[in-house]
Motif scaffolding. Structure first.
Motif, short mmCIF file in Angstrom:
data_model
loop_
_atom_site.label_atom_id
_atom_site.label_comp_id
_atom_site.label_asym_id
_atom_site.label_seq_id
_atom_site.Cartn_x
_atom_site.Cartn_y
_atom_site.Cartn_z
N LYS A 37 10.62 71.16 16.82
CA LYS A 37 10.04 69.95 17.39
C LYS A 37 10.58 69.69 18.79
O LYS A 37 10.33 68.64 19.34
CB LYS A 37 10.31 68.77 16.48
N GLY A 38 11.39 70.62 19.32
CA GLY A 38 11.90 70.44 20.66
C GLY A 38 13.00 69.38 20.77
O GLY A 38 13.21 68.84 21.84
N MET A 39 13.69 69.10 19.66
CA MET A 39 14.73 68.08 19.69
C MET A 39 16.11 68.75 19.72
O MET A 39 16.30 69.83 19.18
CB MET A 39 14.63 67.17 18.47
N ALA A 40 17.05 68.07 20.33
CA ALA A 40 18.43 68.55 20.35
C ALA A 40 19.09 68.23 19.01
O ALA A 40 18.83 67.20 18.41
CB ALA A 40 19.20 67.87 21.47
N LEU A 41 19.93 69.15 18.55
CA LEU A 41 20.68 68.93 17.32
C LEU A 41 22.15 68.76 17.68
O LEU A 41 22.73 69.62 18.35
CB LEU A 41 20.54 70.12 16.37
N LEU A 42 22.73 67.65 17.25
CA LEU A 42 24.12 67.37 17.53
C LEU A 42 24.94 67.55 16.26
O LEU A 42 24.56 67.06 15.20
CB LEU A 42 24.30 65.92 18.01
N ALA A 43 26.05 68.24 16.35
CA ALA A 43 26.98 68.36 15.24
C ALA A 43 28.08 67.33 15.44
O ALA A 43 28.77 67.35 16.46
CB ALA A 43 27.56 69.78 15.18
N MET A 44 28.21 66.43 14.48
CA MET A 44 29.19 65.36 14.59
C MET A 44 30.18 65.41 13.44
O MET A 44 29.88 65.93 12.38
CB MET A 44 28.49 64.00 14.62
N LYS A 45 31.36 64.88 13.68
CA LYS A 45 32.42 64.79 12.68
C LYS A 45 32.82 66.17 12.16
O LYS A 45 33.13 66.35 11.00
CB LYS A 45 32.03 63.87 11.52
N THR A 46 32.84 67.15 13.04
CA THR A 46 33.18 68.51 12.64
C THR A 46 34.67 68.69 12.39
O THR A 46 35.07 69.71 11.85
CB THR A 46 32.72 69.53 13.71
N GLN A 47 35.47 67.73 12.80
CA GLN A 47 36.92 67.82 12.63
C GLN A 47 37.42 66.80 11.60
O GLN A 47 38.54 66.32 11.69
CB GLN A 47 37.61 67.57 13.97
#
Length: 106
Positions: free
Chosen positions: A1-11
């Motif tokens: 869909k052309g959206m950015a994917l953010l990875a959060m709370k990886t730590q």
């Protein structure tokens, strides 16, 4: 869909529990403090099809995450299996659907 994917709370290992001594006083979660575990968690996140990984909000954890990022290599299948097994010992910090964003009483 052309959206950015953010990875959060990886730590993050888990939510901080009431009465728990916090490694980071301003965080509502318990961060991953072990260097090797933190590096593996970040490597796993960066191995996903994400646009970026957002570091934690604590200044010390931001610096640690940026330092760890210099050691990035994609995770192996063996490491993925190790992480799946290790994750079984922790409750997810978010569930869907959820209206609970406060510290869990346990």
């Amino acid at each position: 869909k052309g959206m950015a994917l953010l990875a959060m709370k990886t730590q993050v290992l888990s939510r901080a529990r009431r009465g728990m001594e916090k490694a980071c006083p301003n965080c509502w979660y318990q961060p991953i403090l072990d260097y090797e575990d933190a590096l593996l968690a970040l490597r796993w996140a960066l191995s996903q099809p994400v646009t970026t990984v957002m570091p934690p909000g604590d200044e010390g954890l931001i610096r640690k995450t940026l330092d760890l990022a210099h050691s990035f290599i994609p995770v192996t299948e063996k490491e993925k299996e190790y992480l799946k097994q290790k994750a079984q010992n922790f409750d997810p910090i978010f569930t869907y659907p959820s209206n609970r964003f406060s510290i869990i009483d346990r």
